[in-house]
Design a protein around this motif. Structure first.
Motif, PDB file in Angstrom:
ATOM      1  N   ASN A  61      30.065   5.858  89.866  1.00 41.33           N
ATOM      2  CA  ASN A  61      30.022   7.301  90.106  1.00 41.33           C
ATOM      3  C   ASN A  61      29.800   8.087  88.814  1.00 41.33           C
ATOM      4  OD1 ASN A  61      30.377   7.478  92.928  1.00 41.33           O
ATOM      5  ND2 ASN A  61      32.569   7.101  92.716  1.00 41.33           N
ATOM      6  N   VAL A  62      30.146   7.465  87.697  1.00 41.05           N
ATOM      7  CA  VAL A  62      29.978   8.168  86.424  1.00 41.05           C
ATOM      8  C   VAL A  62      28.524   8.549  86.183  1.00 41.05           C
ATOM      9  CG1 VAL A  62      29.619   6.082  84.991  1.00 41.05           C
ATOM     10  CG2 VAL A  62      30.622   8.146  83.978  1.00 41.05           C
ATOM     11  N   PHE A  63      27.592   7.740  86.661  1.00 40.66           N
ATOM     12  CA  PHE A  63      26.180   8.051  86.442  1.00 40.66           C
ATOM     13  C   PHE A  63      25.768   9.314  87.205  1.00 40.66           C
ATOM     14  CE2 PHE A  63      26.408   3.377  85.860  1.00 40.66           C
ATOM     15  CZ  PHE A  63      26.044   3.341  84.525  1.00 40.66           C
ATOM     16  N   THR A  64      26.309   9.491  88.397  1.00 35.41           N
ATOM     17  CA  THR A  64      26.023  10.708  89.155  1.00 35.41           C
ATOM     18  C   THR A  64      26.564  11.918  88.418  1.00 35.41           C
ATOM     19  OG1 THR A  64      26.034   9.568  91.288  1.00 35.41           O
ATOM     20  CG2 THR A  64      26.443  11.931  91.327  1.00 35.41           C
ATOM     21  N   ARG A  65      27.786  11.805  87.894  1.00 35.70           N
ATOM     22  CA  ARG A  65      28.388  12.941  87.188  1.00 35.70           C
ATOM     23  C   ARG A  65      27.624  13.274  85.905  1.00 35.70           C
ATOM     24  NH1 ARG A  65      33.091   9.913  88.440  1.00 35.70           N
ATOM     25  NH2 ARG A  65      33.432   9.323  86.254  1.00 35.70           N
ATOM     26  N   THR A  66      27.375  12.254  85.092  1.00 34.25           N
ATOM     27  CA  THR A  66      26.811  12.548  83.775  1.00 34.25           C
ATOM     28  C   THR A  66      25.345  12.973  83.825  1.00 34.25           C
ATOM     29  OG1 THR A  66      26.235  10.226  83.325  1.00 34.25           O
ATOM     30  CG2 THR A  66      28.427  10.964  82.682  1.00 34.25           C
ATOM     31  N   PHE A  67      24.610  12.469  84.793  1.00 38.22           N
ATOM     32  CA  PHE A  67      23.222  12.909  84.883  1.00 38.22           C
ATOM     33  C   PHE A  67      23.108  14.238  85.619  1.00 38.22           C
ATOM     34  CE2 PHE A  67      22.548   8.871  83.099  1.00 38.22           C
ATOM     35  CZ  PHE A  67      21.343   8.962  82.421  1.00 38.22           C
ATOM     36  N   THR A  68      24.099  14.565  86.438  1.00 38.03           N
ATOM     37  CA  THR A  68      24.184  15.926  86.966  1.00 38.03           C
ATOM     38  C   THR A  68      24.495  16.884  85.829  1.00 38.03           C
ATOM     39  OG1 THR A  68      24.894  15.168  89.157  1.00 38.03           O
ATOM     40  CG2 THR A  68      25.397  17.446  88.567  1.00 38.03           C
ATOM     41  N   HIS A  97       9.120  17.364  98.850  1.00 33.11           N
ATOM     42  CA  HIS A  97       9.720  16.078  99.202  1.00 33.11           C
ATOM     43  C   HIS A  97      10.009  15.271  97.945  1.00 33.11           C
ATOM     44  CE1 HIS A  97      10.899  12.714 101.568  1.00 33.11           C
ATOM     45  NE2 HIS A  97       9.841  11.972 101.291  1.00 33.11           N
ATOM     46  N   GLN A  98       9.124  15.338  96.961  1.00 32.88           N
ATOM     47  CA  GLN A  98       9.360  14.641  95.699  1.00 32.88           C
ATOM     48  C   GLN A  98      10.577  15.224  94.976  1.00 32.88           C
ATOM     49  OE1 GLN A  98       5.489  15.241  93.936  1.00 32.88           O
ATOM     50  NE2 GLN A  98       4.782  13.165  94.454  1.00 32.88           N
ATOM     51  N   CYS A  99      10.717  16.523  95.003  1.00 39.02           N
ATOM     52  CA  CYS A  99      11.886  17.168  94.389  1.00 39.02           C
ATOM     53  C   CYS A  99      13.171  16.682  95.049  1.00 39.02           C
ATOM     54  CB  CYS A  99      11.783  18.686  94.512  1.00 39.02           C
ATOM     55  SG  CYS A  99      10.439  19.443  93.563  1.00 39.02           S
ATOM     56  N   GLU A 100      13.162  16.584  96.350  1.00 38.82           N
ATOM     57  CA  GLU A 100      14.340  16.126  97.087  1.00 38.82           C
ATOM     58  C   GLU A 100      14.674  14.683  96.721  1.00 38.82           C
ATOM     59  OE1 GLU A 100      13.483  16.699 101.194  1.00 38.82           O
ATOM     60  OE2 GLU A 100      13.458  18.896 101.057  1.00 38.82           O
ATOM     61  N   TRP A 101      13.659  13.846  96.577  1.00 33.92           N
ATOM     62  CA  TRP A 101      13.900  12.440  96.236  1.00 33.92           C
ATOM     63  C   TRP A 101      14.517  12.338  94.844  1.00 33.92           C
ATOM     64  CZ3 TRP A 101      13.028   8.594  92.764  1.00 33.92           C
ATOM     65  CH2 TRP A 101      13.165   7.278  93.207  1.00 33.92           C
ATOM     66  N   LEU A 102      14.023  13.127  93.915  1.00 35.18           N
ATOM     67  CA  LEU A 102      14.580  13.099  92.561  1.00 35.18           C
ATOM     68  C   LEU A 102      16.060  13.465  92.571  1.00 35.18           C
ATOM     69  CD1 LEU A 102      11.660  14.788  90.570  1.00 35.18           C
ATOM     70  CD2 LEU A 102      12.318  12.369  90.501  1.00 35.18           C
ATOM     71  N   LEU A 103      16.415  14.491  93.320  1.00 31.26           N
ATOM     72  CA  LEU A 103      17.818  14.906  93.386  1.00 31.26           C
ATOM     73  C   LEU A 103      18.678  13.867  94.100  1.00 31.26           C
ATOM     74  CD1 LEU A 103      17.522  18.731  94.141  1.00 31.26           C
ATOM     75  CD2 LEU A 103      17.885  17.584  91.955  1.00 31.26           C
ATOM     76  N   ASP A 104      18.107  13.205  95.087  1.00 32.21           N
ATOM     77  CA  ASP A 104      18.857  12.169  95.812  1.00 32.21           C
ATOM     78  C   ASP A 104      19.151  10.960  94.933  1.00 32.21           C
ATOM     79  OD1 ASP A 104      18.990  13.610  98.148  1.00 32.21           O
ATOM     80  OD2 ASP A 104      17.208  12.681  99.042  1.00 32.21           O
ATOM     81  N   HIS A 105      18.406  10.803  93.848  1.00 34.90           N
ATOM     82  CA  HIS A 105      18.568   9.632  92.979  1.00 34.90           C
ATOM     83  C   HIS A 105      19.049  10.026  91.576  1.00 34.90           C
ATOM     84  CE1 HIS A 105      16.070   8.016  96.222  1.00 34.90           C
ATOM     85  NE2 HIS A 105      16.493   6.821  95.864  1.00 34.90           N
ATOM     86  N   ILE A 106      19.699  11.174  91.471  1.00 34.83           N
ATOM     87  CA  ILE A 106      20.146  11.663  90.172  1.00 34.83           C
ATOM     88  C   ILE A 106      21.084  10.682  89.474  1.00 34.83           C
ATOM     89  CG2 ILE A 106      22.139  12.945  91.095  1.00 34.83           C
ATOM     90  CD1 ILE A 106      19.828  14.210  88.315  1.00 34.83           C
TER      91      ILE A 106
END
Length: 271
Positions: A83-90, A20-29
């Motif tokens: 949206n740039v933050f989602t792209r660049t941290f991905t 669940h913690q892993c999922e939360w981290l990915l949801d807030h990338i």
């Protein structure tokens, strides 16, 4: 969950995560809050991979979910927004996946090639080149995209043709530049060239050709547009990229020294 994860930051490695913690981290990338995005999510993901805090199953699940979501291309519509933050941290997470897989393989062949292909594509289509965004923190699209492509260039499964494409991407980024880089983007781009040179799959002579051909293009651009600030920014960034590699890769110095010297001569600093 946020407070629960913050407690992990002060704990010694290796950390241990629930699914669940892993999922939360990915949801807030790409969380617009820099405290969450930079200091919590990215920090824990990096530590989880680098110190084997994630189980093998969790690493594979993170890779599968991140690849399926394809958030590296979220909101690419030519406008500057969060949206740039989602792209660049991905992109940073993608770099972690490839770096980890290089030493301890866990990605599928399809995932590996997907991320290598994405790394080659992303830097050429990212239009938001902001570095630090007031209040919201680092976007750093060119830098993070460079980190991803450098990780791809270091991967043992990248092909000779793809390594040449990586060099072409660096040249293309410089060709698109319209404003001066402010946040060490040249140093991050230089790492791509360095990783290509260190990969045994790169073609003999490709690095020297890259330097010589790109140098001709940049000086032709500047000579044809001597009063164009954009042309100056491009040739100046090229000089800084070469100077970075001059100090980081001694084997490149015989090729780079005359090119860097030429810059200072043309700009009137040397006779």
């Amino acid at each position: 969950m946020e407070n629960e994860l913050k407690k992990l930051l002060s704990m010694p490695d290796p950390l241990h995560f629930t699914d669940h913690q892993c999922e939360w981290l990915l949801d807030h990338i790409g969380d617009p809050n820099a405290e969450i995005r930079d200091n919590l999510v990215y920090s824990l993901l990096a530590r989880g991979f680098s110190t084997e805090g994630f189980t093998t199953a969790q690493r594979k699940a993170i890779a599968t979910r991140t690849t399926q979501r394809a958030q590296l291309f979220t909101g690419l519509n030519g406008s500057d927004n969060d949206n740039v933050f989602t792209r660049t941290f991905t992109a940073l997470l993608g770099a972690i996946l490839l770096e980890t897989d290089s030493s301890k393989p866990f990605l599928t062949d399809n995932q590996t090639q997907t991320w290598i292909d994405w790394a080659l594509k992303y830097l050429q289509i990212e239009t938001d080149w902001r570095g630090y965004v007031p209040v919201k923190g680092w976007a750093h699209g060119i830098a993070h995209g460079s980190d991803l492509l450098a990780a791809a260039a270091a991967h043992p499964k990248i092909t000779t043709a793809q390594l040449q494409q990586a060099l072409d991407v660096v040249a293309n980024v410089l060709a698109q530049q319209k404003k001066p880089f402010l946040d060490d983007e040249e140093e991050r781009l230089a790492m791509i060239v360095l990783r290509v040179s260190q990969n045994p799959n790169h073609a003999t002579g490709s690095i020297s050709r890259f330097f010589n051909e790109t140098d001709i293009i940049r000086w032709t651009d500047y000579t044809e547009h001597p009063h164009n600030n954009e042309a100056y920014y491009r040739v100046s960034s090229w000089k800084r990229l070469m100077m970075t590699l001059y100090f980081m890769a001694p084997s490149m110095q015989p090729t780079l020294l005359p090119l860097v010297t030429k810059y200072f001569q043309k700009m009137g600093y040397l006779d």
